[in-house]
Write a protein that holds these residues in place. Sequence first.
Motif, PDB file in Angstrom:
ATOM      1  N   GLY A  62       0.813  -1.223   0.000  1.00 11.61           N
ATOM      2  CA  GLY A  62       0.000   0.000   0.000  1.00 11.61           C
ATOM      3  C   GLY A  62       0.843   1.268   0.000  1.00 11.61           C
ATOM      4  N   VAL A  63       2.110   1.147   0.402  1.00 14.99           N
ATOM      5  CA  VAL A  63       2.968   2.344   0.419  1.00 14.99           C
ATOM      6  C   VAL A  63       3.426   2.729  -0.990  1.00 14.99           C
ATOM      7  CG1 VAL A  63       3.808   1.938   2.768  1.00 14.99           C
ATOM      8  CG2 VAL A  63       5.109   1.049   0.830  1.00 14.99           C
ATOM      9  N   TRP A  64       3.138   1.877  -1.946  1.00 18.56           N
ATOM     10  CA  TRP A  64       3.454   2.209  -3.335  1.00 18.56           C
ATOM     11  C   TRP A  64       2.269   2.926  -3.974  1.00 18.56           C
ATOM     12  CZ3 TRP A  64       5.942  -3.021  -5.366  1.00 18.56           C
ATOM     13  CH2 TRP A  64       7.255  -3.098  -4.874  1.00 18.56           C
ATOM     14  N   GLY A  65       2.503   3.527  -5.107  1.00 24.82           N
ATOM     15  CA  GLY A  65       1.421   4.290  -5.755  1.00 24.82           C
ATOM     16  C   GLY A  65       0.534   3.449  -6.665  1.00 24.82           C
ATOM     17  N   LEU A  66       0.653   2.121  -6.576  1.00 23.14           N
ATOM     18  CA  LEU A  66      -0.123   1.266  -7.475  1.00 23.14           C
ATOM     19  C   LEU A  66      -1.598   1.272  -7.120  1.00 23.14           C
ATOM     20  CD1 LEU A  66       2.250  -1.857  -7.576  1.00 23.14           C
ATOM     21  CD2 LEU A  66       2.119   0.021  -9.210  1.00 23.14           C
ATOM     22  N   GLY A  67      -2.422   1.091  -8.109  1.00 18.87           N
ATOM     23  CA  GLY A  67      -3.863   1.008  -7.879  1.00 18.87           C
ATOM     24  C   GLY A  67      -4.544   0.768  -9.204  1.00 18.87           C
ATOM     25  N   SER A  68      -5.744   0.260  -9.196  1.00 16.98           N
ATOM     26  CA  SER A  68      -6.438  -0.086 -10.431  1.00 16.98           C
ATOM     27  C   SER A  68      -6.478   1.110 -11.385  1.00 16.98           C
ATOM     28  CB  SER A  68      -7.868  -0.518 -10.091  1.00 16.98           C
ATOM     29  OG  SER A  68      -8.557  -0.828 -11.258  1.00 16.98           O
ATOM     30  N   PRO A  69      -6.157   0.957 -12.652  1.00 19.68           N
ATOM     31  CA  PRO A  69      -5.818  -0.295 -13.352  1.00 19.68           C
ATOM     32  C   PRO A  69      -4.295  -0.501 -13.496  1.00 19.68           C
ATOM     33  CG  PRO A  69      -6.289   1.415 -14.954  1.00 19.68           C
ATOM     34  CD  PRO A  69      -6.351   2.074 -13.605  1.00 19.68           C
ATOM     35  N   THR A  70      -3.473   0.284 -12.795  1.00 22.93           N
ATOM     36  CA  THR A  70      -2.023   0.136 -12.978  1.00 22.93           C
ATOM     37  C   THR A  70      -1.424  -0.636 -11.809  1.00 22.93           C
ATOM     38  OG1 THR A  70      -2.077   2.303 -14.040  1.00 22.93           O
ATOM     39  CG2 THR A  70       0.089   1.436 -13.523  1.00 22.93           C
ATOM     40  N   PHE A  71      -1.174  -1.923 -12.039  1.00 19.31           N
ATOM     41  CA  PHE A  71      -0.616  -2.742 -10.963  1.00 19.31           C
ATOM     42  C   PHE A  71       0.870  -3.032 -11.165  1.00 19.31           C
ATOM     43  CE2 PHE A  71      -5.172  -3.621 -10.676  1.00 19.31           C
ATOM     44  CZ  PHE A  71      -5.363  -3.277  -9.349  1.00 19.31           C
ATOM     45  N   TRP A  72       1.381  -2.615 -12.285  1.00 20.53           N
ATOM     46  CA  TRP A  72       2.823  -2.740 -12.523  1.00 20.53           C
ATOM     47  C   TRP A  72       3.378  -1.328 -12.664  1.00 20.53           C
ATOM     48  CZ3 TRP A  72       4.231  -7.171 -16.503  1.00 20.53           C
ATOM     49  CH2 TRP A  72       3.884  -8.404 -15.948  1.00 20.53           C
ATOM     50  N   GLY A  73       4.119  -0.908 -11.687  1.00 18.81           N
ATOM     51  CA  GLY A  73       4.625   0.464 -11.728  1.00 18.81           C
ATOM     52  C   GLY A  73       6.139   0.500 -11.689  1.00 18.81           C
ATOM     53  N   PHE A  74       6.671   1.276 -10.734  1.00 23.48           N
ATOM     54  CA  PHE A  74       8.113   1.506 -10.662  1.00 23.48           C
ATOM     55  C   PHE A  74       8.917   0.202 -10.513  1.00 23.48           C
ATOM     56  CE2 PHE A  74      10.293   5.727  -9.708  1.00 23.48           C
ATOM     57  CZ  PHE A  74       9.586   6.372 -10.704  1.00 23.48           C
ATOM     58  N   ASP A  75       8.331  -0.769  -9.806  1.00 22.88           N
ATOM     59  CA  ASP A  75       9.093  -2.001  -9.577  1.00 22.88           C
ATOM     60  C   ASP A  75       9.438  -2.688 -10.895  1.00 22.88           C
ATOM     61  OD1 ASP A  75       6.416  -2.311  -9.885  1.00 22.88           O
ATOM     62  OD2 ASP A  75       6.197  -3.999  -8.512  1.00 22.88           O
ATOM     63  N   ILE A  76       8.451  -2.835 -11.773  1.00 24.92           N
ATOM     64  CA  ILE A  76       8.722  -3.541 -13.038  1.00 24.92           C
ATOM     65  C   ILE A  76       9.438  -2.603 -14.023  1.00 24.92           C
ATOM     66  CG2 ILE A  76       7.713  -4.871 -14.935  1.00 24.92           C
ATOM     67  CD1 ILE A  76       7.486  -6.264 -12.260  1.00 24.92           C
ATOM     68  N   ILE A  77       9.090  -1.313 -14.001  1.00 24.58           N
ATOM     69  CA  ILE A  77       9.790  -0.347 -14.874  1.00 24.58           C
ATOM     70  C   ILE A  77      11.295  -0.427 -14.599  1.00 24.58           C
ATOM     71  CG2 ILE A  77      10.231   2.133 -15.266  1.00 24.58           C
ATOM     72  CD1 ILE A  77       7.265   2.616 -14.599  1.00 24.58           C
ATOM     73  N   ASN A  78      11.643  -0.411 -13.317  1.00 23.76           N
ATOM     74  CA  ASN A  78      13.064  -0.383 -12.967  1.00 23.76           C
ATOM     75  C   ASN A  78      13.739  -1.729 -13.164  1.00 23.76           C
ATOM     76  OD1 ASN A  78      13.020   2.349 -12.363  1.00 23.76           O
ATOM     77  ND2 ASN A  78      12.127   1.925 -10.360  1.00 23.76           N
ATOM     78  N   MET A  79      12.959  -2.802 -13.011  1.00 20.04           N
ATOM     79  CA  MET A  79      13.534  -4.111 -13.315  1.00 20.04           C
ATOM     80  C   MET A  79      13.943  -4.148 -14.794  1.00 20.04           C
ATOM     81  SD  MET A  79      11.936  -7.916 -13.549  1.00 20.04           S
ATOM     82  CE  MET A  79      11.457  -7.715 -15.245  1.00 20.04           C
ATOM     83  N   VAL A  80      13.021  -3.721 -15.675  1.00 24.38           N
ATOM     84  CA  VAL A  80      13.310  -3.759 -17.111  1.00 24.38           C
ATOM     85  C   VAL A  80      14.455  -2.791 -17.436  1.00 24.38           C
ATOM     86  CG1 VAL A  80      12.339  -3.459 -19.417  1.00 24.38           C
ATOM     87  CG2 VAL A  80      10.944  -4.431 -17.614  1.00 24.38           C
TER      88      VAL A  80
END
Lengths: 452, 387
Positions: A62-80
């Motif tokens: 919940g401390v992340w900015g994710l929420g419907s409909p965007t469930f892939w945010g900074f974590d996956i952006i930065n992984m890629v």
Amino acid sequence: MSQAAAEAYVDPSLTPGELTRSIAEPVEARPPRWWMVGAAGAASLALLFVGSVGWLFWKGVGVWGLGSPTFWGFDIINMVFWVGIAHTGTAVTSFMTLSRQPWKNGINRIAEAMTIFAVLCAALFPLIHVGRPWLAYYFFPLPNSMGIWPNFKGPIFADFFALNTYLYVSALFWYLGMLPDLAALRDRATNKIAFWAYGLLALGWRGGARQWSQYQKAYLLMAAIGTPLVLSVCAIVSMTFAPSILPGWHATIFPLYFLTGALAAGFSMLGMLAVFTRSFFGFKRLITEKHLETINKWTLACILGVAYVYLVEFFIAWYSGNLYERFTIIHNRLGGPYAAIYWTMLACNVLIPQLFWLKRFRTRQNLMVFVCLAITVGMWCERFVILVLSVHRDFLPGSWGMYAPSLVEVATFLGTIGIFLTMFLAFLKFLPVISMAEVKHSLPSSHAGSAP
Amino acid sequence: MSEGRSSHFILGRLPLSLMLAGVLALVLAVALGTVEIKRFLVAWQGGWTFAVSLSIGALFVLLFASLTGSTWIVAVRRVGESLSMLFPLWAVLAIPILLSAPALYPWADTERAAHDPVLVQRLAFMNLPFFSLRGLAYLGVFFGLALLLRRSSLAGRPTIDRMRFLAGPGMVAFALCATFAAFDWVMSLAGTWYSTIFGIYFFVGAATGALGLWLFLTALLERRGLWGVPVGVEHRHDLAKYLYTLTLFWAHVAFLQFLLIWYAKLPEETFYYAVRSRYGWEWVTGALMVGHLLLPIFLFMGRRAKRSLALGGFFGLWMLLMHALDVWWMTAPSNFPMRRLGAVEILCFLGFGLLAVGGVLRLLGRSPLVPDQDPRLEASLKLRSEP
């Protein structure tokens, strides 16, 4: 490899003894002040990662900015983003070895180190992305207590294996190439700890003819394995997105899009690291202007590949006649709420890199760092565009939403930059940064007496 | 270093005979085509695409070599140069395709396109005048680049250096033209179907076919002792390694295109493969999987096979044939969902193939067989392949 071509990349006045001394000295001498300050700064930045992830584990996602409909945010952006940077090291060593390109000798060790540290940074994100890292072993093909097996056709499952294989092969390749140099450090060691440490790492290397013959065979084999691996890992990472039916993700060019993007990101980062290393360690006779120019030519070639993909993606979105493709790829990117990021991406990845057509920008350090930095920013924006702009406006306007990263996500990303820099600085201090054995092979004095 | 000889006095009438045989095959195809005109047109379009793709592939290899300053290829460069100089011939032979476009391309059939919700949206781009103009522009750019490379090769040092400088922008122009040519000439045969990777699929396949022919002719010239300079196993070995790499890359692209379409299962994309997996086409698809990937990957992985004169030459010829099969697989099923293979198809592909081979040999005879003005020739002739 042509000997003349190889010699063009080293200072001809350099003797083998001078070469060994100049590479070994930074490892053997006390660390300079700039290194201490840099390492302290990088480690402090890395602590941001520990803090932000600690907070995440304590409070939950919940401390992340994710929420419907965007469930892939900074974590996956930065992984890629990190995976992209990681691809160049193995590509430089394996592909350039197979195609007999002598310029790699001065910078392949740095490129390989960059690969390994970037993969490690990338691997952190899936672990925290799952929300419950203590259950991350679900990635493994093990039946869980419910008797459910992982989905063998699932791209995430393939991702896990691809990244792991890539990490092991890259690390092995890096280590294999370092064996003769580690033995050289062992032989030069003046204290017992260094003697034992480098002696253990050198695995009993003595430099006999038989060892060299086996070493060269193994190196060539690793190069033959590494080249297709770079292609397959890029393809599998792209398949985290492409098999879906989302406009902006589902495109058959995605595997090559990720390949060319990864190489562009990696070469530009390599350019910056090469400038940093040669400037601070005084390696200007070993990492020459010609090396920098060649790296920048490769960056230009790869970034033109990226621009090609942008164009084809745009054209096919129109050509397809598909309303959703056109909306997502043309309208939402050019004029949607995240248009500023898209236009930044175009400026950094298409416009600014054209400066590399000019020799001045390819050979002057400050100018090339500006372009490389722009490409790094552009590649990060590209990851944002691919991830967020394809999901934040779903097929129905009722499921539209905006995504903005929280401070915790930003701190986590900055923390991985700290981790990367800490590991890179440690590498600069404790390991031979340039391959002594390979560069010696390019020296004219190593071939004295041979036919011209 | 001026030992490279013109080959015309040794090859004798072979080039002309091959070209005449090619013309004869095409005339026979026309005669047979009067019975079933559409079948002939589809076969002609396939044969033409095969031939033009060989020149496109050769141009790609030459541009890439020029861009990277490759030395190894210098000694055998003339084979690829000759292949890339055939664009004017292909431009003339494209006229029947332009005249019969409505029978071949769904978008060119104005009545059909007007009632198709997708095709109607593309009419601003996909219309016969613009299609013809673009085709002419693509061929013009290809021939212009081939001509520049050829002239620089004949003239020597200053122009070779200039060409290396021009190869960068040349490659950009080439990539754009080859991609859009693939979209126009081949992808649009399949009506509403689209694939973003198709341009790359097309020109990687084209380079595979071109290198196949290149390797085969290099081996043939060596077998007949025509080179007159030490061109031999080392150059063939490098050509074979290059061809092997491109074969793997073609398979990578082909498999990924299929995999992503299969995985997403969108009807607007899957029909392309659905057509190619039934009514006889499944055998062609299978033959491509075996012949274009599995057989070469195992047979030619080893150093010995790549360095053998007979096996290396066979590898080149085999990949040329597989490329022809690939082009037939890309083009024909869009108009004939039921596989049809007979004299017309064989004569068209054979005719265009013979024209290409004859044309290359004829052009090879018009200039020294090795570029003796190139300062890198000596280094190229001394090439030694590392294990």
